[in-house]
Design a protein around this motif. Structure first.
Motif, PDB file in Angstrom:
ATOM      1  N   GLY A 130       2.475  -3.192   4.530  1.00  0.00           N
ATOM      2  CA  GLY A 130       1.461  -2.233   4.935  1.00  0.00           C
ATOM      3  C   GLY A 130       0.045  -2.673   4.629  1.00  0.00           C
ATOM      4  N   MET A 131      -0.187  -3.967   4.531  1.00  0.00           N
ATOM      5  CA  MET A 131      -1.507  -4.469   4.156  1.00  0.00           C
ATOM      6  C   MET A 131      -2.292  -4.970   5.356  1.00  0.00           C
ATOM      7  SD  MET A 131      -0.881  -6.296   0.447  1.00  0.00           S
ATOM      8  CE  MET A 131      -2.570  -6.911   0.394  1.00  0.00           C
ATOM      9  N   THR A 171       0.868  -1.172   0.000  1.00  0.00           N
ATOM     10  CA  THR A 171       0.000   0.000   0.000  1.00  0.00           C
ATOM     11  C   THR A 171       0.908   1.225   0.000  1.00  0.00           C
ATOM     12  OG1 THR A 171      -0.035   0.035   2.425  1.00  0.00           O
ATOM     13  CG2 THR A 171      -1.783  -1.199   1.309  1.00  0.00           C
ATOM     14  N   LYS A 172       0.329   2.381  -0.215  1.00  0.00           N
ATOM     15  CA  LYS A 172       1.104   3.621  -0.184  1.00  0.00           C
ATOM     16  C   LYS A 172       0.603   4.468   0.987  1.00  0.00           C
ATOM     17  CE  LYS A 172       2.115   5.644  -4.066  1.00  0.00           C
ATOM     18  NZ  LYS A 172       2.038   6.460  -5.320  1.00  0.00           N
ATOM     19  N   SER A 190       0.353 -16.056   2.824  1.00  0.00           N
ATOM     20  CA  SER A 190      -0.389 -15.440   3.916  1.00  0.00           C
ATOM     21  C   SER A 190      -1.446 -16.438   4.371  1.00  0.00           C
ATOM     22  CB  SER A 190      -1.063 -14.145   3.442  1.00  0.00           C
ATOM     23  OG  SER A 190      -2.085 -13.742   4.334  1.00  0.00           O
ATOM     24  N   PRO A 191      -1.849 -16.388   5.652  1.00  0.00           N
ATOM     25  CA  PRO A 191      -2.914 -17.280   6.125  1.00  0.00           C
ATOM     26  C   PRO A 191      -4.212 -17.128   5.335  1.00  0.00           C
ATOM     27  CG  PRO A 191      -1.762 -16.297   7.987  1.00  0.00           C
ATOM     28  CD  PRO A 191      -1.255 -15.602   6.756  1.00  0.00           C
ATOM     29  N   HIS A 221      -6.119  -7.294   1.798  1.00  0.00           N
ATOM     30  CA  HIS A 221      -6.080  -8.661   1.273  1.00  0.00           C
ATOM     31  C   HIS A 221      -7.416  -9.012   0.619  1.00  0.00           C
ATOM     32  CE1 HIS A 221      -2.175 -10.129   2.690  1.00  0.00           C
ATOM     33  NE2 HIS A 221      -2.384  -9.435   3.799  1.00  0.00           N
ATOM     34  N   GLU A 222      -8.505  -8.602   1.250  1.00  0.00           N
ATOM     35  CA  GLU A 222      -9.829  -8.863   0.673  1.00  0.00           C
ATOM     36  C   GLU A 222      -9.972  -8.172  -0.679  1.00  0.00           C
ATOM     37  OE1 GLU A 222     -12.399  -7.446   3.731  1.00  0.00           O
ATOM     38  OE2 GLU A 222     -12.304  -9.301   4.917  1.00  0.00           O
ATOM     39  N   LYS A 223      -9.427  -6.973  -0.779  1.00  0.00           N
ATOM     40  CA  LYS A 223      -9.473  -6.234  -2.040  1.00  0.00           C
ATOM     41  C   LYS A 223      -8.667  -6.949  -3.117  1.00  0.00           C
ATOM     42  CE  LYS A 223      -8.523  -1.676  -4.054  1.00  0.00           C
ATOM     43  NZ  LYS A 223      -8.190  -0.247  -3.771  1.00  0.00           N
TER      44      LYS A 223
END
Length: 278
Positions: A105-106, A57-58, A153-154, A111-113
């Protein structure tokens, strides 16, 4: 032909190390952080089928966009995924591996996105996670699957089309010494059969801080990659495909020399019956 028996070309993306430098520093660091000069379309056209993807992310981005992290923020993830999909639409028998292995930065909603973005872009082109040994080109063609998504990732445990990251191990030599790199790569191949998964051989050298300081104006390509290329290419040429050999080979600046064509030619060994493909 099982995918575990094939040898795939890969690009490699650098880690995210430099986000808040000034303009001059960014220009200098880009020479060390960039590991490829080709976009997705060019790489796919050249024969690359595995992509090492790091997502970020930014800070203070009101749109919460997701970006490919190549040290400095690069293209938006959505645009890159669509670029790959355009190639797949034109080449229905081609298969790509998307390996999402670092996230910066997530939060959960990021993650859903990303998961929704994958659904919207690829839909049924994505192959659900199954045992690696069951996946063959024929199986994928029959099911009309073209994309295998690996997700470190889980989150991968909650989504059917996400393959757990442990099914795509990528041992890292973390050295600037070509000889030590070759020794590490060979030892890793020996260990591969114990994994029961796909497998990445990272034919890459990693600069130390002192290396960067000494060659700050020349960059990764000139200071390390080009100088070590002959030794690394010799190792690649001596490899064999099959379930006891190499599977996915990653490198920096894959356009250098004949890396891509050399890796592709390794698959002809299988066609010629010179390797055990049981």
């Amino acid at each position: 032909m099982k995918l575990l028996q094939l040898v795939l070309n890969s690009q490699r993306r650098s880690r995210i190390l430099c986000l808040f430098f000034g303009t001059v520093a960014k220009k200098l660091m880009r020479k060390w952080l960039a590991t490829q000069t080709m976009n997705f379309t060019s790489q796919l056209g050249a024969g690359i089928r595995y992509f090492d993807l790091r997502i970020s992310t930014k800070p203070r981005d009101p749109d919460n966009e997701l970006y490919f992290a190549h040290g400095l923020f690069s293209a938006k993830v959505k645009e890159g995924l669509e670029e790959i999909n355009a190639f797949l639409a034109d080449h229905p028998k081609e298969v790509v591996f998307l390996d999402f292995n670092h996230f910066y930065g997530m939060q959960k909603y990021h993650h859903e996105k990303l998961v929704q973005m994958l659904k919207d872009t690829y839909g049924n082109k994505m192959c659900p996670a199954i045992f690696a040994h069951e996946v063959s080109l024929q199986y994928l063609w029959e099911k009309e699957h073209q994309v295998l998504v690996f997700y470190h990732s889980p989150v991968a445990l909650e989504v059917a089309f996400l393959w757990p990251g442990q099914m795509m191990p990528a041992p890292w030599a973390n050295t600037t010494d070509p000889e030590k790199l070759i020794q590490f790569l060979q030892a890793s191949i020996t260990e591969r059969r114990k994994k029961g998964s796909f497998f990445i051989s990272q034919v890459v050298l990693t600069p130390k801080a002192s290396t960067v300081v000494k060659g700050v104006t020349s960059g990764l390509r000139e200071t390390i990659t080009e100088r070590a290329l002959p030794a690394m290419m010799h190792w690649v040429r001596t490899q064999r495909p099959g379930e006891s050999g190499v599977n996915i080979i990653t490198a920096d600046f894959v356009e250098l020399g004949d890396f891509i064509s050399t890796v592709i030619k390794l698959n002809y060994v299988l066609d010629g019956g010179e390797d055990d493909t049981t």
